[in-house]
Write a protein that holds these residues in place. Structure first.
Motif, PDB file in Angstrom:
ATOM      1  N   GLU A   1      17.695   6.591 -11.043  1.00 53.63           N
ATOM      2  CA  GLU A   1      16.721   7.435 -10.355  1.00 53.63           C
ATOM      3  C   GLU A   1      15.356   7.327 -11.015  1.00 53.63           C
ATOM      4  N   VAL A   2      15.339   7.373 -12.332  1.00 52.91           N
ATOM      5  CA  VAL A   2      14.078   7.277 -13.065  1.00 52.91           C
ATOM      6  C   VAL A   2      13.412   5.927 -12.797  1.00 52.91           C
ATOM      7  N   GLU A   3      14.201   4.850 -12.833  1.00 51.00           N
ATOM      8  CA  GLU A   3      13.656   3.519 -12.606  1.00 51.00           C
ATOM      9  C   GLU A   3      13.011   3.425 -11.233  1.00 51.00           C
ATOM     10  N   TRP A   4      13.677   3.977 -10.202  1.00 48.19           N
ATOM     11  CA  TRP A   4      13.115   3.881  -8.856  1.00 48.19           C
ATOM     12  C   TRP A   4      11.830   4.695  -8.747  1.00 48.19           C
ATOM     13  N   LEU A   5      11.822   5.898  -9.292  1.00 46.56           N
ATOM     14  CA  LEU A   5      10.631   6.742  -9.208  1.00 46.56           C
ATOM     15  C   LEU A   5       9.463   6.133  -9.987  1.00 46.56           C
ATOM     16  N   ILE A   6       9.738   5.591 -11.160  1.00 49.96           N
ATOM     17  CA  ILE A   6       8.680   4.938 -11.936  1.00 49.96           C
ATOM     18  C   ILE A   6       8.177   3.698 -11.206  1.00 49.96           C
ATOM     19  N   ASP A   7       9.102   2.900 -10.677  1.00 52.74           N
ATOM     20  CA  ASP A   7       8.702   1.706  -9.927  1.00 52.74           C
ATOM     21  C   ASP A   7       7.866   2.083  -8.698  1.00 52.74           C
ATOM     22  N   THR A   8       8.220   3.191  -8.070  1.00 53.09           N
ATOM     23  CA  THR A   8       7.468   3.635  -6.897  1.00 53.09           C
ATOM     24  C   THR A   8       6.085   4.126  -7.293  1.00 53.09           C
ATOM     25  N   PHE A   9       5.986   4.774  -8.429  1.00 51.55           N
ATOM     26  CA  PHE A   9       4.675   5.178  -8.942  1.00 51.55           C
ATOM     27  C   PHE A   9       3.804   3.950  -9.217  1.00 51.55           C
ATOM     28  N   VAL A  10       4.378   2.936  -9.846  1.00 47.42           N
ATOM     29  CA  VAL A  10       3.638   1.701 -10.130  1.00 47.42           C
ATOM     30  C   VAL A  10       3.207   1.037  -8.824  1.00 47.42           C
TER      31      VAL A  10
ATOM     32  N   ALA B   1       1.099  10.173   3.915  1.00 44.21           N
ATOM     33  CA  ALA B   1       1.665   9.153   3.028  1.00 44.21           C
ATOM     34  C   ALA B   1       2.399   8.086   3.835  1.00 44.21           C
ATOM     35  N   THR B   2       3.137   8.509   4.848  1.00 46.40           N
ATOM     36  CA  THR B   2       3.853   7.551   5.690  1.00 46.40           C
ATOM     37  C   THR B   2       2.880   6.639   6.426  1.00 46.40           C
TER      38      THR B   2
ATOM     39  N   HIS C   1       0.319   1.404   7.246  1.00 49.65           N
ATOM     40  CA  HIS C   1      -0.967   0.728   7.391  1.00 49.65           C
ATOM     41  C   HIS C   1      -1.104  -0.371   6.350  1.00 49.65           C
ATOM     42  N   ARG C   2      -0.702  -0.089   5.133  1.00 47.57           N
ATOM     43  CA  ARG C   2      -0.794  -1.080   4.066  1.00 47.57           C
ATOM     44  C   ARG C   2       0.131  -2.258   4.351  1.00 47.57           C
ATOM     45  N   GLY C   3       1.315  -1.958   4.880  1.00 54.78           N
ATOM     46  CA  GLY C   3       2.239  -3.017   5.273  1.00 54.78           C
ATOM     47  C   GLY C   3       3.044  -3.618   4.146  1.00 54.78           C
ATOM     48  N   ILE C   4       3.006  -2.998   2.981  1.00 56.43           N
ATOM     49  CA  ILE C   4       3.802  -3.467   1.848  1.00 56.43           C
ATOM     50  C   ILE C   4       4.806  -2.375   1.504  1.00 56.43           C
ATOM     51  N   LEU C   5       6.070  -2.655   1.757  1.00 57.49           N
ATOM     52  CA  LEU C   5       7.103  -1.636   1.617  1.00 57.49           C
ATOM     53  C   LEU C   5       7.330  -1.261   0.155  1.00 57.49           C
ATOM     54  N   PRO C   6       7.828  -0.056  -0.087  1.00 53.69           N
ATOM     55  CA  PRO C   6       8.069   0.415  -1.458  1.00 53.69           C
ATOM     56  C   PRO C   6       9.315  -0.232  -2.043  1.00 53.69           C
ATOM     57  N   PRO C   7       9.578  -0.021  -3.322  1.00 48.92           N
ATOM     58  CA  PRO C   7      10.823  -0.512  -3.911  1.00 48.92           C
ATOM     59  C   PRO C   7      12.029  -0.037  -3.099  1.00 48.92           C
ATOM     60  N   GLY C   8      12.900  -0.959  -2.762  1.00 48.14           N
ATOM     61  CA  GLY C   8      14.047  -0.617  -1.930  1.00 48.14           C
ATOM     62  C   GLY C   8      13.851  -0.914  -0.460  1.00 48.14           C
TER      63      GLY C   8
ATOM     64  N   GLU D   1      12.559  -0.890   3.567  1.00 46.25           N
ATOM     65  CA  GLU D   1      12.467   0.043   4.686  1.00 46.25           C
ATOM     66  C   GLU D   1      13.357   1.263   4.508  1.00 46.25           C
ATOM     67  N   ALA D   2      14.514   1.079   3.930  1.00 47.33           N
ATOM     68  CA  ALA D   2      15.458   2.189   3.760  1.00 47.33           C
ATOM     69  C   ALA D   2      14.906   3.286   2.863  1.00 47.33           C
ATOM     70  N   GLN D   3      13.906   2.972   2.048  1.00 47.28           N
ATOM     71  CA  GLN D   3      13.367   3.934   1.096  1.00 47.28           C
ATOM     72  C   GLN D   3      12.002   4.481   1.515  1.00 47.28           C
ATOM     73  N   VAL D   4      11.570   4.204   2.741  1.00 49.88           N
ATOM     74  CA  VAL D   4      10.239   4.653   3.158  1.00 49.88           C
ATOM     75  C   VAL D   4      10.125   6.172   3.150  1.00 49.88           C
ATOM     76  N   ALA D   5      11.133   6.878   3.648  1.00 48.21           N
ATOM     77  CA  ALA D   5      11.055   8.347   3.681  1.00 48.21           C
ATOM     78  C   ALA D   5      10.948   8.917   2.270  1.00 48.21           C
ATOM     79  N   ALA D   6      11.784   8.420   1.354  1.00 54.61           N
ATOM     80  CA  ALA D   6      11.724   8.889  -0.030  1.00 54.61           C
ATOM     81  C   ALA D   6      10.397   8.508  -0.675  1.00 54.61           C
TER      82      ALA D   6
END
Length: 264
Positions: A15-24, A140-141, A146-153, A155-160
């Motif tokens: 969980e920490v890794e995903w949240l940190i990666d998403t912050f980056v 945020a969505t 608009h940016r077109g670059i999906l987050p870590p994970g 399309e499945a992680q877009v809501a999170a």
């Protein structure tokens, strides 16, 4: 025997890794320097929301204007409309910016003929923190697609990621406070239809909020959290400090250096 009383970390390593990666990812895609210099931690107070309103529509439009401004998205072609006017099927309009995408210096070019429409939940009018958090999550969505670059994970992680990005935009207090609404002592006062749909858990959302506040050390990020979340926030702070002390990530290290400069 001492290990019997050792407190467990707030979140798992994954969980920490995903949240940190998403912050980056958020820093890289949505102007990390703007985050460091301009983003505020928005609080549910009259300082940030001083307006007096006299109707549901006025409250929705006023709150949306405040939220979009604090997010640095005042130049984005997005309008808020009441639910009866909202077009359910919308495609992302094509528009670009000269250089910066957020803040007063953002210059929109190739503006679409019609603004993208966001609506609101009328049930949230009496739960303004939910209204603020819902607008922040929607913005945020829009930013993600608009940016077109999906987050870590992907399309499945877009809501999170939208929840996490809303915290990155400065709305972590309201995002954390509205993950779950207690029914309280008066059942007739509880309206489940007013609650926002959260994709992150309470601990995950508080962790992301604490991570944002780590780089805003002049702010007490727990001050306006619900009482039961303040202990969660402190556990998040501890886990974040341990992670950053050991991280080899160059972006986190650069942000940490800026943080220390501000503290000195």
């Amino acid at each position: 025997m001492l290990t019997l009383f050792k407190s467990s970390p707030l979140l798992s390593d994954s969980e920490v890794e995903w949240l940190i990666d998403t912050f980056v990812w958020a820093c890289e895609q949505f102007d990390g320097q703007y985050f460091m210099t301009e983003t505020q931690i928005i609080e549910p107070t009259g300082k940030f929301f001083p307006d007096q309103v006299s109707s549901v529509e006025q409250m929705a439009s006023t709150v949306f204007k405040r939220v979009s401004h604090y997010a640095g998205m005042q130049s984005w072609p997005i309008s808020v409309v009441n639910p009866q006017q909202h077009m359910q099927q919308q495609s992302m309009p094509k528009f670009t910016f000269v250089d910066e995408i957020r803040g007063e210096k953002a210059q929109l070019v190739n503006a679409p003929a019609i603004d993208m429409q966001l609506s609101y939940n009328p049930n949230q009018i009496n739960q303004p923190q939910d209204l603020v958090a819902s607008f922040a999550g929607s913005l945020a969505t829009v930013m993600i697609y608009h940016r077109g670059i999906l987050p870590p994970g992907g399309e499945a992680q877009v809501a999170a990621a939208s929840d996490a990005l809303a915290c990155f935009l400065g709305f972590g207090v309201m995002m954390s406070n509205t993950v779950y609404q207690f029914k309280g002592g008066c059942g007739s006062c509880y309206n489940p239809y007013a609650n926002r749909q959260a994709a992150l858990t309470e601990p995950q959302t508080v962790f992301m909020h604490a991570l944002i506040c780590h780089f805003k050390p002049q702010v007490d990020g727990k001050k306006h959290l619900k009482p039961h979340l303040r202990g969660v926030y402190k556990k998040a702070q501890k886990q974040i400090k341990n992670y950053i002390n050991d991280t080899p990530n160059p972006l986190l290290l650069a942000l940490e250096e800026q943080r220390h400069v501000r503290l000195s």
